[in-house]
Write a protein that holds these residues in place. Structure first.
Motif, PDB file in Angstrom:
ATOM      1  N   ILE A 126       0.840  -1.203   0.000  1.00  0.00           N
ATOM      2  CA  ILE A 126       0.000   0.000   0.000  1.00  0.00           C
ATOM      3  C   ILE A 126       0.875   1.252   0.000  1.00  0.00           C
ATOM      4  N   ALA A 127       1.899   1.264   0.858  1.00  0.00           N
ATOM      5  CA  ALA A 127       2.781   2.432   0.940  1.00  0.00           C
ATOM      6  C   ALA A 127       3.528   2.646  -0.375  1.00  0.00           C
ATOM      7  N   PHE A 128       3.987   1.569  -0.991  1.00  0.00           N
ATOM      8  CA  PHE A 128       4.680   1.692  -2.274  1.00  0.00           C
ATOM      9  C   PHE A 128       3.768   2.289  -3.345  1.00  0.00           C
ATOM     10  N   GLU A 129       2.542   1.765  -3.445  1.00  0.00           N
ATOM     11  CA  GLU A 129       1.615   2.256  -4.473  1.00  0.00           C
ATOM     12  C   GLU A 129       1.218   3.708  -4.207  1.00  0.00           C
ATOM     13  N   GLU A 184      12.120   0.819  -2.271  1.00  0.00           N
ATOM     14  CA  GLU A 184      11.381   1.621  -3.253  1.00  0.00           C
ATOM     15  C   GLU A 184      10.615   2.745  -2.572  1.00  0.00           C
ATOM     16  N   ILE A 185      10.026   2.457  -1.416  1.00  0.00           N
ATOM     17  CA  ILE A 185       9.296   3.494  -0.662  1.00  0.00           C
ATOM     18  C   ILE A 185      10.242   4.625  -0.270  1.00  0.00           C
ATOM     19  N   SER A 203      13.024   5.464  -1.684  1.00  0.00           N
ATOM     20  CA  SER A 203      13.514   6.188  -2.864  1.00  0.00           C
ATOM     21  C   SER A 203      12.505   7.216  -3.365  1.00  0.00           C
ATOM     22  N   ARG A 204      11.246   7.087  -2.955  1.00  0.00           N
ATOM     23  CA  ARG A 204      10.205   8.038  -3.349  1.00  0.00           C
ATOM     24  C   ARG A 204       9.913   9.054  -2.255  1.00  0.00           C
ATOM     25  N   GLY A 205      10.793   9.154  -1.291  1.00  0.00           N
ATOM     26  CA  GLY A 205      10.641  10.155  -0.244  1.00  0.00           C
ATOM     27  C   GLY A 205       9.862   9.691   0.968  1.00  0.00           C
ATOM     28  N   GLY A 206       9.482   8.407   0.998  1.00  0.00           N
ATOM     29  CA  GLY A 206       8.769   7.889   2.158  1.00  0.00           C
ATOM     30  C   GLY A 206       9.724   7.504   3.275  1.00  0.00           C
ATOM     31  N   GLU A 207       9.160   7.262   4.449  1.00  0.00           N
ATOM     32  CA  GLU A 207       9.953   6.845   5.601  1.00  0.00           C
ATOM     33  C   GLU A 207       9.388   5.548   6.163  1.00  0.00           C
ATOM     34  N   LEU A 226      -4.241  -5.434  -3.334  1.00  0.00           N
ATOM     35  CA  LEU A 226      -4.722  -4.576  -2.254  1.00  0.00           C
ATOM     36  C   LEU A 226      -3.966  -3.252  -2.244  1.00  0.00           C
ATOM     37  N   GLY A 227      -2.669  -3.313  -2.485  1.00  0.00           N
ATOM     38  CA  GLY A 227      -1.885  -2.090  -2.544  1.00  0.00           C
ATOM     39  C   GLY A 227      -2.364  -1.165  -3.639  1.00  0.00           C
ATOM     40  N   ARG A 228      -2.582  -1.701  -4.824  1.00  0.00           N
ATOM     41  CA  ARG A 228      -2.989  -0.875  -5.970  1.00  0.00           C
ATOM     42  C   ARG A 228      -4.385  -0.292  -5.773  1.00  0.00           C
ATOM     43  N   LEU A 229      -5.339  -1.142  -5.376  1.00  0.00           N
ATOM     44  CA  LEU A 229      -6.722  -0.676  -5.283  1.00  0.00           C
ATOM     45  C   LEU A 229      -6.929   0.281  -4.118  1.00  0.00           C
ATOM     46  N   LEU A 230      -6.298   0.019  -2.991  1.00  0.00           N
ATOM     47  CA  LEU A 230      -6.452   0.934  -1.859  1.00  0.00           C
ATOM     48  C   LEU A 230      -5.728   2.249  -2.115  1.00  0.00           C
TER      49      LEU A 230
END
Length: 376
Positions: A19-22, A163-164, A166-170, A348-352
């Motif tokens: 979910i976080a990645f998407e 990946e998360i 690299s997109r600025g997430g923690e 679930l990651g994509r749809l949520l």
């Protein structure tokens, strides 16, 4: 002052990370909060069988088939050696006199064919050729589901975590959630976000009750003990995931370095939530004994000496079906909890993420909304 993000995801298992990645792919700044380590819970204590073969209810099969397609895309995007995907296929069979009957297997095969899920009917000779280390009873027949496989789930989880980031997430490991009133209160300070996703496995229902400020009359999520045993004996060799037709519901798959992983319902029950050394030993012996009746040349004492058990607690929605979507009575709280998290993580990651970031609701998730439960 609280750190501020677009979304906080509670739980760094495979579902929470997906979910976080998407969300990161959609330009959202995300913080993942995990009380242990990435993939430190159920994700690393699962058979990690990727399949829609065992889910025959049409709506749940469609959701799991979409999860399988998501895994295929991830493997193509990053490479199987990076993600840990192994597309080995799965064998399901029965014989006259086995606990699961040939009629049961034929019915499952027909359902999968009607759902356009790839599978092929085979007899005893081909079963033996595909898995020469196994003993197949006279009259054995079944099917091969070539799209099925297994996953090195901790490896994929670590890749998604990268990946998360690299997109600025923690990702904040070793961080406990201590409160959910406005901001997410944690052992490392408050974290503010426009939206919160609870993907914390067995803790999800309790966190939802805390966030909503009310306790449901009956738990939407129950706790199921789980035991995975890894075999390293020379005689234990597999090339496919296999579903053994016995009354313990034994499932096995290849593992890394030529080992075999096994799970069964009866050994899970025998193990319990917090087994003593003696209870764990008895549960492992029960599982190994079942394997010895399937492998041609497996010695029970040798297998026991080489067995490596892993125990854990798996989440099970009260009706056995996944829970995903906005919590009733809230504008910014979402939940994702399932017993099929390894297979379902990509879908679930994509749809949520579509629902959270863009307000797009998917018909695939309609049968699995939290609204079917009383949350307080």
């Amino acid at each position: 002052m609280a750190d501020r993000f677009d979304c906080v995801v509670i739980g760094a298992g495979l579902v929470g990370l997906a979910i976080a990645f998407e969300l990161g792919e959609r330009g959202q700044r995300v913080c993942v909060i995990e009380r242990d380590r990435v993939a430190g819970g159920t994700t690393s204590r699962s058979l990690a069988w990727l399949n829609a073969t065992s889910k025959l209810e049409p709506d749940y099969h469609r959701l799991n088939a979409a999860g399988m397609e998501g895994h295929r895309r991830w493997a193509e995007r990053w490479g199987e050696e990076v993600t840990g995907h192994r597309r080995t296929g799965c064998l399901v069979w029965a014989a006259p006199g086995t606990f699961r009957s040939p009629r049961d297997v034929r019915g499952a095969y027909s359902s999968l064919i009607q759902a356009d899920y790839p599978c092929r009917w085979i007899g005893r000779r081909e079963l033996s050729a595909l898995e020469p280390a196994l003993a197949f009873d006279e009259g054995a027949e079944g099917f091969l589901a070539p799209a099925d496989g297994w996953l090195d789930a901790p490896r994929l989880a670590r890749h998604l975590a990268g990946e998360i980031a690299s997109r600025g997430g923690e990702i904040r490991e070793r961080t406990a959630v201590t409160g959910l009133s406005g901001a997410v209160e944690t052992s490392r300070g408050p974290v503010a976000a426009e939206r919160i996703v609870i993907a914390a496995g067995i803790d999800s229902a309790a966190l939802a009750a805390r966030a909503l400020g009310r306790r449901p009359p009956s738990p939407p999520v129950t706790r199921v003990p789980g035991l995975v045993v890894e075999l390293g004996a020379e005689a234990a060799r597999l090339d496919h995931v296999v579903c053994v037709p016995d009354d313990g519901d034994l499932n096995m798959r290849p593992g890394s370095s030529g080992r075999v992983l096994m799970v069964a319902d009866d050994s899970d029950r025998a193990c319990g939530e917090d087994p003593s050394r003696e209870t764990l030993h008895a549960a492992v012996r029960l599982l190994v004994g079942r394997a010895c009746r399937v492998f041609r040349d497996l010695d029970e004492d040798d297998a026991m000496a080489r067995a490596l058990p892993r125990t854990g607690i798996r989440p099970m929605p009260a009706d056995g079906r996944s829970i995903a979507g906005r919590l009733p009575g809230s504008d910014n709280l979402f939940i994702a909890v399932t017993h099929s998290g390894i297979t379902l993580a990509p879908v679930l990651g994509r749809l949520l993420a579509d629902e959270i970031a863009a307000g797009r609701l998917s018909s695939l998730l309609e049968p699995f909304r939290p609204t079917r439960f009383a949350w307080g």
